[in-house]
Design a protein around this motif. Sequence first.
Motif, PDB file in Angstrom:
ATOM      1  N   GLU A   1      -5.988  12.453   1.169  1.00 45.58           N
ATOM      2  CA  GLU A   1      -4.950  11.671   0.979  1.00 45.58           C
ATOM      3  C   GLU A   1      -5.708  10.261   0.161  1.00 45.58           C
ATOM      4  OE1 GLU A   1      -2.630   9.602   4.284  1.00 45.58           O
ATOM      5  OE2 GLU A   1      -4.800   8.320   4.066  1.00 45.58           O
ATOM      6  N   VAL A   2      -4.864   9.828  -0.799  1.00 46.17           N
ATOM      7  CA  VAL A   2      -5.165   8.836  -1.818  1.00 46.17           C
ATOM      8  C   VAL A   2      -4.260   7.650  -1.412  1.00 46.17           C
ATOM      9  CG1 VAL A   2      -4.878   8.237  -4.095  1.00 46.17           C
ATOM     10  CG2 VAL A   2      -5.428  10.447  -3.553  1.00 46.17           C
ATOM     11  N   GLU A   3      -5.032   6.598  -1.291  1.00 44.18           N
ATOM     12  CA  GLU A   3      -4.345   5.462  -0.929  1.00 44.18           C
ATOM     13  C   GLU A   3      -4.481   4.408  -2.140  1.00 44.18           C
ATOM     14  OE1 GLU A   3      -5.605   1.692   1.627  1.00 44.18           O
ATOM     15  OE2 GLU A   3      -5.627   3.325   2.714  1.00 44.18           O
TER      16      GLU A   3
ATOM     17  N   ARG B   1      -8.234   4.619  -3.882  1.00 42.92           N
ATOM     18  CA  ARG B   1      -9.251   5.336  -2.987  1.00 42.92           C
ATOM     19  C   ARG B   1      -8.967   6.813  -2.511  1.00 42.92           C
ATOM     20  NH1 ARG B   1     -10.832   6.181   2.336  1.00 42.92           N
ATOM     21  NH2 ARG B   1     -12.935   6.547   2.878  1.00 42.92           N
ATOM     22  N   VAL B   2      -9.544   7.684  -2.861  1.00 46.20           N
ATOM     23  CA  VAL B   2      -9.464   9.197  -2.358  1.00 46.20           C
ATOM     24  C   VAL B   2     -10.165   9.227  -1.051  1.00 46.20           C
ATOM     25  CG1 VAL B   2      -9.681  11.538  -2.857  1.00 46.20           C
ATOM     26  CG2 VAL B   2      -9.200  10.196  -4.682  1.00 46.20           C
ATOM     27  N   ALA B   3      -9.757   9.898  -0.005  1.00 46.10           N
ATOM     28  CA  ALA B   3     -10.143   9.989   1.153  1.00 46.10           C
ATOM     29  C   ALA B   3     -11.771  10.666   1.038  1.00 46.10           C
ATOM     30  CB  ALA B   3      -9.576  10.874   2.177  1.00 46.10           C
ATOM     31  N   GLY B   4     -12.841  10.008   1.694  1.00 43.61           N
ATOM     32  CA  GLY B   4     -14.216  10.541   1.567  1.00 43.61           C
ATOM     33  C   GLY B   4     -14.604   9.910   0.382  1.00 43.61           C
ATOM     34  N   GLY B   5     -14.196   9.242  -0.448  1.00 49.24           N
ATOM     35  CA  GLY B   5     -14.726   8.513  -1.460  1.00 49.24           C
ATOM     36  C   GLY B   5     -14.656   6.875  -1.487  1.00 49.24           C
ATOM     37  N   GLU B   6     -15.313   6.456  -2.514  1.00 51.43           N
ATOM     38  CA  GLU B   6     -15.315   4.829  -2.549  1.00 51.43           C
ATOM     39  C   GLU B   6     -13.991   4.228  -3.280  1.00 51.43           C
ATOM     40  OE1 GLU B   6     -18.799   3.751  -4.709  1.00 51.43           O
ATOM     41  OE2 GLU B   6     -20.210   4.585  -3.294  1.00 51.43           O
ATOM     42  N   VAL B   7     -14.069   3.292  -2.774  1.00 51.93           N
ATOM     43  CA  VAL B   7     -12.717   2.389  -3.182  1.00 51.93           C
ATOM     44  C   VAL B   7     -12.895   1.717  -4.631  1.00 51.93           C
ATOM     45  CG1 VAL B   7     -11.157   0.456  -2.788  1.00 51.93           C
ATOM     46  CG2 VAL B   7     -12.158   1.534  -0.915  1.00 51.93           C
ATOM     47  N   SER B   8     -12.154   2.086  -5.349  1.00 50.68           N
ATOM     48  CA  SER B   8     -12.039   1.638  -6.947  1.00 50.68           C
ATOM     49  C   SER B   8     -11.145   0.356  -7.091  1.00 50.68           C
ATOM     50  CB  SER B   8     -11.962   2.579  -7.934  1.00 50.68           C
ATOM     51  OG  SER B   8     -11.628   2.156  -9.164  1.00 50.68           O
ATOM     52  N   LYS B   9     -11.894  -0.971  -7.225  1.00 54.76           N
ATOM     53  CA  LYS B   9     -10.971  -1.813  -7.452  1.00 54.76           C
ATOM     54  C   LYS B   9     -10.805  -2.791  -8.991  1.00 54.76           C
ATOM     55  CE  LYS B   9     -11.848  -3.529  -2.660  1.00 54.76           C
ATOM     56  NZ  LYS B   9     -12.414  -4.336  -1.652  1.00 54.76           N
ATOM     57  N   ARG B  10      -9.793  -3.278  -9.228  1.00 55.20           N
ATOM     58  CA  ARG B  10      -9.878  -3.960 -10.223  1.00 55.20           C
ATOM     59  C   ARG B  10      -8.981  -5.008 -10.101  1.00 55.20           C
ATOM     60  NH1 ARG B  10      -7.149   0.152 -14.865  1.00 55.20           N
ATOM     61  NH2 ARG B  10      -8.649   1.447 -13.844  1.00 55.20           N
TER      62      ARG B  10
ATOM     63  N   PHE C   1      -9.523  11.765 -10.176  1.00 56.87           N
ATOM     64  CA  PHE C   1      -9.465  13.192 -10.620  1.00 56.87           C
ATOM     65  C   PHE C   1      -9.063  14.074  -9.469  1.00 56.87           C
ATOM     66  CE2 PHE C   1     -11.541  17.271 -11.592  1.00 56.87           C
ATOM     67  CZ  PHE C   1     -10.733  17.582 -12.712  1.00 56.87           C
ATOM     68  N   ASN C   2      -8.241  14.888  -9.534  1.00 54.80           N
ATOM     69  CA  ASN C   2      -7.718  15.810  -8.589  1.00 54.80           C
ATOM     70  C   ASN C   2      -8.225  17.052  -8.839  1.00 54.80           C
ATOM     71  OD1 ASN C   2      -6.557  17.129  -6.251  1.00 54.80           O
ATOM     72  ND2 ASN C   2      -4.659  17.576  -7.389  1.00 54.80           N
TER      73      ASN C   2
ATOM     74  N   ARG D   1       0.904  -1.113  -0.057  1.00 53.47           N
ATOM     75  CA  ARG D   1      -0.137  -0.091  -0.066  1.00 53.47           C
ATOM     76  C   ARG D   1       0.873   1.274   0.085  1.00 53.47           C
ATOM     77  NH1 ARG D   1      -5.012  -1.400   0.386  1.00 53.47           N
ATOM     78  NH2 ARG D   1      -5.595  -3.350   1.224  1.00 53.47           N
ATOM     79  N   GLY D   2       0.374   2.150  -0.406  1.00 52.66           N
ATOM     80  CA  GLY D   2       1.110   3.509  -0.598  1.00 52.66           C
ATOM     81  C   GLY D   2       0.139   4.874  -0.828  1.00 52.66           C
ATOM     82  N   TRP D   3       0.562   5.766  -0.150  1.00 54.55           N
ATOM     83  CA  TRP D   3      -0.241   6.979   0.129  1.00 54.55           C
ATOM     84  C   TRP D   3       0.356   8.373  -0.482  1.00 54.55           C
ATOM     85  CZ3 TRP D   3       0.785   3.454   3.625  1.00 54.55           C
ATOM     86  CH2 TRP D   3      -0.366   2.565   4.017  1.00 54.55           C
ATOM     87  N   ILE D   4      -0.385   9.222  -1.161  1.00 54.70           N
ATOM     88  CA  ILE D   4       0.074  10.435  -1.756  1.00 54.70           C
ATOM     89  C   ILE D   4      -1.251  11.448  -1.339  1.00 54.70           C
ATOM     90  CG2 ILE D   4      -0.730  10.314  -3.994  1.00 54.70           C
ATOM     91  CD1 ILE D   4       1.924  11.542  -4.533  1.00 54.70           C
ATOM     92  N   ASN D   5      -0.725  12.919  -1.006  1.00 53.95           N
ATOM     93  CA  ASN D   5      -1.866  13.750  -0.893  1.00 53.95           C
ATOM     94  C   ASN D   5      -1.926  14.353  -2.037  1.00 53.95           C
ATOM     95  OD1 ASN D   5      -2.182  13.037   1.864  1.00 53.95           O
ATOM     96  ND2 ASN D   5      -0.583  14.594   2.573  1.00 53.95           N
ATOM     97  N   THR D   6      -3.184  14.913  -2.252  1.00 53.55           N
ATOM     98  CA  THR D   6      -3.770  15.510  -3.740  1.00 53.55           C
ATOM     99  C   THR D   6      -2.987  16.945  -3.711  1.00 53.55           C
ATOM    100  OG1 THR D   6      -5.728  16.309  -2.670  1.00 53.55           O
ATOM    101  CG2 THR D   6      -5.763  14.145  -3.915  1.00 53.55           C
ATOM    102  N   GLY D   7      -2.777  17.658  -2.410  1.00 50.64           N
ATOM    103  CA  GLY D   7      -2.137  18.730  -2.480  1.00 50.64           C
ATOM    104  C   GLY D   7      -0.853  18.764  -3.032  1.00 50.64           C
ATOM    105  N   MET D   8      -0.032  17.773  -3.274  1.00 46.21           N
ATOM    106  CA  MET D   8       1.105  17.659  -3.980  1.00 46.21           C
ATOM    107  C   MET D   8       1.027  17.564  -5.492  1.00 46.21           C
ATOM    108  SD  MET D   8       3.001  14.625  -1.710  1.00 46.21           S
ATOM    109  CE  MET D   8       4.520  14.646  -2.708  1.00 46.21           C
TER     110      MET D   8
END
Length: 322
Positions: free
Chosen positions: A291-293, A183-192, A283-284, A143-150
């Motif tokens: 936070e994006v996971e 997954r973007v915080a506050g949204g649903e998890v997108s899986k494939r 989409f940012n 797992r990895g994380w990044i913030n959309t503010g970056m």
Amino acid sequence: MAEEFNNLPEGCIATILSLTSPRDACRLSLVSSTFQSAAESDAVWHKFLPSDFHTLLSQFPSSSFPSKKHLYLHLCQNPLLIDNGKKSFQLDKMYGKKCYMLSARTLFIVWGDTPRYWAWTSLPDARFSEVAELVSVCWLEIRGWINTGMLSPKTLYGAYLVFRPSPAGIYGFDYQSVEVSIRVAGGEVSKRIVYLDAERGRRLRYQIVPRRIFNRARFLTGFEAPPAEHNSNNNSNNNRNNNSFDFQYPNINNNNRNNNSFDLQYPKERGDGWMEVELGDFFNDGEDDKEVEMGVCEIKSGDWKGGLIVQGIEIRPKTVLH
């Protein structure tokens, strides 16, 4: 119309060009010598650089560039190591959008510090000082994380696992799918569902079949029809080997996917010699810092698997929406 524009002061033309994009500015430089001079100016290329580029370059005070355009091209073609070498930053050449790669050391890897399961090593062609080599696990979770503010606002981003098979080869992934998610915080998890065995994807693309069938049961077991998966997307990657301002992105080998067998998600080769598979996109909007996971999991089969070398997860623009 071109003559009317040519009568404008060069500074005015430069201001107009700075409101377009790097691609458009290079195209418009062909209109006339006045446009060419304006398109080469620092005033134009300063606008195409991210607003925080001074902070990014503060780690390298000795770096000097003859112009802002040279700096822009350098950031497009040469990933800049940041955060003590644990992340890399570069620009998308076409629109100047921000791109990042998270090194394996920044990722959460289950059993990553257990030598029996994962080994940490260095490779001469890797972007980072360390990469993670999967020795053998039955529970694969990264797992990895990044913030959309970056990231750049108003941009559709894709996340990609960057890896390659170990010299001894991979095992346990040839017919075993892997679940990836974003997954973007506050949204649903997108899986494939994806496959990490590029060789299996190559066999499907070129319809390679065994010449001899010794046993019908063995044939059905080894070459059973795979389940249908989500459609894969066309990806772009920066061309880091060309010093000219070429807006083509030849690094990803896309194949015809009209056939159902091409709809499966398989790794694609990058221009740097590594492989990548898309984990998903988001989409940012640039309004809030979220936070994006991103995740890669195979925890259901219980089968042992190994032979992957993980460099990291890359986050880069897919398309630019206006």
